[in-house]
Design a protein around this motif. Structure first.
Motif, PDB file in Angstrom:
ATOM      1  N   ASP A  10      36.595  48.081  39.794  1.00  0.00           N
ATOM      2  CA  ASP A  10      36.513  46.777  40.502  1.00  0.00           C
ATOM      3  C   ASP A  10      37.737  45.851  39.967  1.00  0.00           C
ATOM      4  OD1 ASP A  10      36.016  45.076  42.773  1.00  0.00           O
ATOM      5  OD2 ASP A  10      34.778  43.976  41.611  1.00  0.00           O
ATOM      6  N   ALA A  11      37.555  45.577  38.781  1.00  0.00           N
ATOM      7  CA  ALA A  11      38.437  44.818  38.355  1.00  0.00           C
ATOM      8  C   ALA A  11      39.714  45.060  38.318  1.00  0.00           C
ATOM      9  CB  ALA A  11      38.103  44.662  36.325  1.00  0.00           C
ATOM     10  N   LEU A  12      40.309  46.375  38.551  1.00  0.00           N
ATOM     11  CA  LEU A  12      41.549  46.982  38.848  1.00  0.00           C
ATOM     12  C   LEU A  12      41.952  47.083  40.338  1.00  0.00           C
ATOM     13  CD1 LEU A  12      41.485  49.378  35.773  1.00  0.00           C
ATOM     14  CD2 LEU A  12      42.526  47.143  35.829  1.00  0.00           C
ATOM     15  N   VAL A  13      40.836  47.474  40.940  1.00  0.00           N
ATOM     16  CA  VAL A  13      41.163  47.769  42.457  1.00  0.00           C
ATOM     17  C   VAL A  13      40.048  46.945  43.321  1.00  0.00           C
ATOM     18  CG1 VAL A  13      41.021  49.741  44.086  1.00  0.00           C
ATOM     19  CG2 VAL A  13      42.020  50.113  41.881  1.00  0.00           C
ATOM     20  N   PRO A  14      40.448  45.762  43.764  1.00  0.00           N
ATOM     21  CA  PRO A  14      39.689  44.893  44.402  1.00  0.00           C
ATOM     22  C   PRO A  14      38.499  45.609  45.439  1.00  0.00           C
ATOM     23  CG  PRO A  14      41.505  43.795  44.025  1.00  0.00           C
ATOM     24  CD  PRO A  14      41.873  45.464  43.913  1.00  0.00           C
ATOM     25  N   VAL A  15      38.895  46.667  45.912  1.00  0.00           N
ATOM     26  CA  VAL A  15      37.957  47.294  46.917  1.00  0.00           C
ATOM     27  C   VAL A  15      36.782  47.930  46.642  1.00  0.00           C
ATOM     28  CG1 VAL A  15      39.880  47.112  48.841  1.00  0.00           C
ATOM     29  CG2 VAL A  15      39.499  49.083  47.611  1.00  0.00           C
ATOM     30  N   VAL A  16      36.640  48.024  45.568  1.00  0.00           N
ATOM     31  CA  VAL A  16      35.605  48.943  45.047  1.00  0.00           C
ATOM     32  C   VAL A  16      34.290  48.034  44.991  1.00  0.00           C
ATOM     33  CG1 VAL A  16      34.623  49.926  42.744  1.00  0.00           C
ATOM     34  CG2 VAL A  16      37.181  50.356  43.509  1.00  0.00           C
ATOM     35  N   ILE A 100      34.603  36.160  42.652  1.00  0.00           N
ATOM     36  CA  ILE A 100      35.440  35.998  43.656  1.00  0.00           C
ATOM     37  C   ILE A 100      36.080  37.429  43.836  1.00  0.00           C
ATOM     38  CG2 ILE A 100      37.386  35.212  45.186  1.00  0.00           C
ATOM     39  CD1 ILE A 100      36.714  32.499  43.413  1.00  0.00           C
ATOM     40  N   PRO A 101      35.680  38.573  44.776  1.00  0.00           N
ATOM     41  CA  PRO A 101      36.264  39.697  44.929  1.00  0.00           C
ATOM     42  C   PRO A 101      37.813  39.445  45.096  1.00  0.00           C
ATOM     43  CG  PRO A 101      34.292  39.647  46.222  1.00  0.00           C
ATOM     44  CD  PRO A 101      34.545  38.321  45.771  1.00  0.00           C
ATOM     45  N   GLY A 102      38.697  40.167  44.335  1.00  0.00           N
ATOM     46  CA  GLY A 102      39.993  40.111  44.430  1.00  0.00           C
ATOM     47  C   GLY A 102      40.504  39.095  43.631  1.00  0.00           C
ATOM     48  N   GLY A 103      39.731  37.872  43.401  1.00  0.00           N
ATOM     49  CA  GLY A 103      40.260  37.033  42.532  1.00  0.00           C
ATOM     50  C   GLY A 103      40.302  37.455  41.125  1.00  0.00           C
ATOM     51  N   ARG A 104      39.438  38.135  40.493  1.00  0.00           N
ATOM     52  CA  ARG A 104      39.061  38.612  39.402  1.00  0.00           C
ATOM     53  C   ARG A 104      40.158  39.338  38.874  1.00  0.00           C
ATOM     54  NH1 ARG A 104      34.097  42.190  41.360  1.00  0.00           N
ATOM     55  NH2 ARG A 104      33.600  39.964  42.164  1.00  0.00           N
ATOM     56  N   THR A 105      40.875  40.263  39.711  1.00  0.00           N
ATOM     57  CA  THR A 105      42.035  41.188  39.509  1.00  0.00           C
ATOM     58  C   THR A 105      43.233  40.310  39.357  1.00  0.00           C
ATOM     59  OG1 THR A 105      41.185  42.743  40.818  1.00  0.00           O
ATOM     60  CG2 THR A 105      43.165  43.076  40.295  1.00  0.00           C
ATOM     61  N   VAL A 106      43.454  39.111  40.037  1.00  0.00           N
ATOM     62  CA  VAL A 106      44.649  38.340  40.153  1.00  0.00           C
ATOM     63  C   VAL A 106      44.725  37.281  38.934  1.00  0.00           C
ATOM     64  CG1 VAL A 106      45.845  36.435  41.232  1.00  0.00           C
ATOM     65  CG2 VAL A 106      45.000  38.180  42.695  1.00  0.00           C
ATOM     66  N   VAL A 107      43.679  36.937  38.634  1.00  0.00           N
ATOM     67  CA  VAL A 107      43.420  36.119  37.686  1.00  0.00           C
ATOM     68  C   VAL A 107      43.536  36.969  36.295  1.00  0.00           C
ATOM     69  CG1 VAL A 107      41.859  34.346  36.157  1.00  0.00           C
ATOM     70  CG2 VAL A 107      42.203  34.261  38.513  1.00  0.00           C
TER      71      VAL A 107
END
Length: 182
Positions: A10-16, A100-107
């Motif tokens: 999930d840290a790499l692919v936000p849809v997990v 925040i789903p997706g936010g973690r990947t971006v940050v």
């Protein structure tokens, strides 16, 4: 454990669906079929390792991407703005983005790309991963206890609360952004 793998991915692919899996594991732990400390530890370690992988991907490849796709004057100014934000609020961003789903990947990618010090990143990320794992697992655990006769109702409540918390964070961010702008 599947929870750790999903938290990592999930840290790499936000849809997990990592948060859903941790909440579900918390519900199962409330019935005695899983150990709650083990659920928290595996979720936190998966999230921590995934976030650090994203950081290192940003650190390794981020400058090439910036140079190739953000070379215009306008885009360089945006990158400079992002750099200032990470330098001023890096720890705060890392902790909040974990929820925040997706936010973690971006940050996490941005922290690596923009050169946020890894030693500081690790400290904030460890706190964020542990807090996130505790929140999701305990949400499922206490929801599971409250609905011991019908655990699926606890799962639905836990998911509803998770969505409400995430939505509340987004509303607060929107409000603060709007307030600063106007």
């Amino acid at each position: 454990m599947i929870v750790a793998v999903l938290a990592y991915l999930d840290a790499l692919v936000p849809v997990v669906p990592s948060e859903t899996s941790v909440i579900t594991a918390g519900v199962v732990a409330s019935t005695g079929d899983l150990s709650l400390p083990l659920v928290v530890a595996t979720a936190a370690s998966g999230a921590f390792l995934g976030d650090n992988t994203a950081y290192f991907i940003g650190h390794r490849f981020g400058t090439r991407i910036n140079d190739r796709f953000f070379s215009s004057e306008k885009n360089r100014k945006r990158v400079e703005w992002a750099q200032r934000q990470v330098n001023e609020r890096g720890g705060e961003l890392i902790v909040i983005a974990r929820f925040i789903p997706g936010g973690r990947t971006v940050v996490t990618l941005s922290a690596g790309t923009l050169g946020y010090p890894w030693r500081r990143f690790v400290l904030f990320d460890a706190a964020a991963a542990l807090g996130w794992a505790l929140y999701a697992a305990l949400l499922g655990y206490f929801g599971g206890h409250a609905f011991e006769k019908a655990p699926w109702k606890g799962l639905l409540l836990a998911l509803g609360i998770a969505f409400a918390v995430t939505g509340g964070i987004e509303v607060a961010r929107w409000y603060l952004r709007r307030r600063r702008a106007g």
